[in-house]
Design a protein around this motif. Structure first.
Motif, PDB file in Angstrom:
ATOM      1  N   GLU A  13       0.821  -1.204   0.000  1.00 14.47           N
ATOM      2  CA  GLU A  13       0.000   0.000   0.000  1.00 14.47           C
ATOM      3  C   GLU A  13       0.857   1.256   0.000  1.00 14.47           C
ATOM      4  O   GLU A  13       0.488   2.273  -0.578  1.00 14.47           O
ATOM      5  N   GLN A  14       2.014   1.187   0.653  1.00 16.38           N
ATOM      6  CA  GLN A  14       2.909   2.344   0.654  1.00 16.38           C
ATOM      7  C   GLN A  14       3.439   2.618  -0.745  1.00 16.38           C
ATOM      8  O   GLN A  14       3.627   3.767  -1.128  1.00 16.38           O
ATOM      9  N   ILE A  15       3.683   1.550  -1.518  1.00 17.96           N
ATOM     10  CA  ILE A  15       4.122   1.732  -2.899  1.00 17.96           C
ATOM     11  C   ILE A  15       3.003   2.322  -3.736  1.00 17.96           C
ATOM     12  O   ILE A  15       3.210   3.230  -4.540  1.00 17.96           O
ATOM     13  N   HIS A  16       1.784   1.822  -3.552  1.00 21.44           N
ATOM     14  CA  HIS A  16       0.648   2.301  -4.331  1.00 21.44           C
ATOM     15  C   HIS A  16       0.378   3.791  -4.102  1.00 21.44           C
ATOM     16  O   HIS A  16      -0.140   4.476  -4.983  1.00 21.44           O
ATOM     17  N   SER A  17       0.737   4.292  -2.915  1.00 23.55           N
ATOM     18  CA  SER A  17       0.446   5.701  -2.598  1.00 23.55           C
ATOM     19  C   SER A  17       1.563   6.645  -3.017  1.00 23.55           C
ATOM     20  O   SER A  17       1.418   7.867  -2.894  1.00 23.55           O
ATOM     21  N   MET A  18       2.670   6.116  -3.527  1.00 29.21           N
ATOM     22  CA  MET A  18       3.798   6.972  -3.884  1.00 29.21           C
ATOM     23  C   MET A  18       3.510   7.770  -5.146  1.00 29.21           C
ATOM     24  O   MET A  18       2.984   7.239  -6.118  1.00 29.21           O
ATOM     25  N   THR A  19       3.899   9.035  -5.111  1.00 35.00           N
ATOM     26  CA  THR A  19       3.693   9.905  -6.273  1.00 35.00           C
ATOM     27  C   THR A  19       5.006  10.268  -6.958  1.00 35.00           C
ATOM     28  O   THR A  19       5.000  10.940  -7.986  1.00 35.00           O
ATOM     29  N   ALA A  20       6.128   9.848  -6.381  1.00 34.59           N
ATOM     30  CA  ALA A  20       7.432  10.068  -7.012  1.00 34.59           C
ATOM     31  C   ALA A  20       8.393   8.984  -6.533  1.00 34.59           C
ATOM     32  O   ALA A  20       8.469   8.717  -5.331  1.00 34.59           O
ATOM     33  N   THR A  21       9.084   8.357  -7.459  1.00 35.97           N
ATOM     34  CA  THR A  21      10.024   7.301  -7.089  1.00 35.97           C
ATOM     35  C   THR A  21      11.282   7.403  -7.953  1.00 35.97           C
ATOM     36  O   THR A  21      11.237   7.859  -9.096  1.00 35.97           O
TER      37      THR A  21
ATOM     38  N   ARG B 236      -2.126   7.935 -11.319  1.00 33.46           N
ATOM     39  CA  ARG B 236      -2.172   9.396 -11.292  1.00 33.46           C
ATOM     40  C   ARG B 236      -1.280   9.918 -12.408  1.00 33.46           C
ATOM     41  O   ARG B 236      -0.088   9.622 -12.438  1.00 33.46           O
ATOM     42  N   ARG B 237      -1.795  10.686 -13.277  1.00 33.02           N
ATOM     43  CA  ARG B 237      -1.070  11.099 -14.486  1.00 33.02           C
ATOM     44  C   ARG B 237       0.174  11.920 -14.162  1.00 33.02           C
ATOM     45  O   ARG B 237       1.128  11.941 -14.929  1.00 33.02           O
ATOM     46  N   ARG B 238       0.168  12.586 -13.005  1.00 34.88           N
ATOM     47  CA  ARG B 238       1.299  13.454 -12.677  1.00 34.88           C
ATOM     48  C   ARG B 238       2.436  12.697 -11.983  1.00 34.88           C
ATOM     49  O   ARG B 238       3.469  13.278 -11.674  1.00 34.88           O
ATOM     50  N   ASN B 239       2.251  11.426 -11.706  1.00 30.07           N
ATOM     51  CA  ASN B 239       3.278  10.673 -10.981  1.00 30.07           C
ATOM     52  C   ASN B 239       4.601  10.631 -11.732  1.00 30.07           C
ATOM     53  O   ASN B 239       4.634  10.513 -12.960  1.00 30.07           O
ATOM     54  N   LEU B 240       5.695  10.669 -10.974  1.00 26.75           N
ATOM     55  CA  LEU B 240       7.036  10.610 -11.545  1.00 26.75           C
ATOM     56  C   LEU B 240       7.690   9.285 -11.162  1.00 26.75           C
ATOM     57  O   LEU B 240       7.614   8.864 -10.005  1.00 26.75           O
ATOM     58  N   GLN B 241       8.318   8.660 -12.133  1.00 23.69           N
ATOM     59  CA  GLN B 241       9.065   7.430 -11.869  1.00 23.69           C
ATOM     60  C   GLN B 241      10.422   7.560 -12.558  1.00 23.69           C
ATOM     61  O   GLN B 241      10.611   7.140 -13.699  1.00 23.69           O
TER      62      GLN B 241
END
Length: 255
Positions: A82-90, A114-119
């Motif tokens: 769940e912590q991974i699912h909630s990440m918005t930048a990795t 989320r379209r704004r997420n950064l990976q």
């Protein structure tokens, strides 16, 4: 032979060796694919045999895990999906899709929820994880450690007030390092690196993932330790993904 006969023979042999040469003559090697409960039983057996010789057999993971343990940073770690699912930048260092496809699937789900997420993916070459990188932080082959040092330097400069036990030593070290030379050695695009680190620090839920097999670096311990430092400097959670399915858990139990 029956199980009872085999176990009786094994116990008798171990008792004989302990009586003749002491517990230090016996060693127990735990495999990296054991569960944490099985590793705990191995530790109990070592205690019963009075042997201090208990270790993890993950040779290919030893350098990475040792580098994190010796690192002065103590970042928060990932404890559930769940912590991974909630990440918005990795930031992913290495090919997560090859080492741990199940974790990679969770990371991708967060990436596209989320379209704004950064990976961001730090890599010297194109691999399966690199395909999904946004941004792709391309470094020179074998220069993952230099690239991570550059990212850490940027993170510390961005947030000069963050209280870190190891900060004074890191600042003193970086004062003697030429930023342009470090950037040249790393081969990173400085503007992309600065933008991504700023974004990583701005997000409330962020993570740094480090996998084995992250390139041609001769110092996997240094790369893993720098990932731990970067995670704490950016307020991110750290997830180490070794080759052994449960190397991290087994090693922690044995310690």
């Amino acid at each position: 032979a029956s199980w009872q006969s085999a176990l009786d023979t094994l116990v008798a042999g171990l008792e004989r060796i302990r009586a003749e040469a002491g517990g230090e003559a016996i060693g127990i090697v735990a495999g990296p694919h054991l569960s944490c409960e099985e590793a705990g039983l191995a530790a109990d057996l070592a205690h019963a045999l009075r042997t201090p010789n208990l270790d993890l057999s993950g040779i290919e993971d030893r350098a990475m895990l040792g580098g994190i343990e010796r690192c002065p940073a103590a970042p928060q770690t990932v404890s559930d999906l769940e912590q991974i699912h909630s990440m918005t930048a990795t930031l992913v260092v290495g090919d997560l899709f090859t080492v741990a496809p199940c974790m990679a699937k969770s990371l991708l789900q967060a990436r596209y929820d989320r379209r704004r997420n950064l990976q961001g993916v730090l890599s010297a070459s194109v691999h399966r994880t690199d395909w999904f990188g946004k941004p792709k932080l391309r470094c020179r082959p074998g220069e993952e450690a230099s690239a991570l040092a550059l990212l850490l330097r940027i993170a510390l400069r961005n947030d000069s007030t963050r209280q870190l036990p190891w900060r004074a030593g890191a600042d003193a070290l970086f004062e003697r390092v030429d930023l342009e030379r470090l950037q040249l050695e790393a081969g990173l695009d400085l503007s992309d690196a600065a933008w991504f680190i700023e974004s990583l620090q701005a997000e409330e839920n962020s993570g740094v993932f480090v996998c084995t097999g992250f390139g041609g670096s001769e110092r996997p311990d240094l790369v893993a330790g720098l990932c731990a430092l970067l995670a704490e400097a950016t307020g991110s959670r750290l997830l180490a993904m070794p080759n052994g399915a449960n190397s991290v858990g087994v090693r922690e139990v044995l310690r």
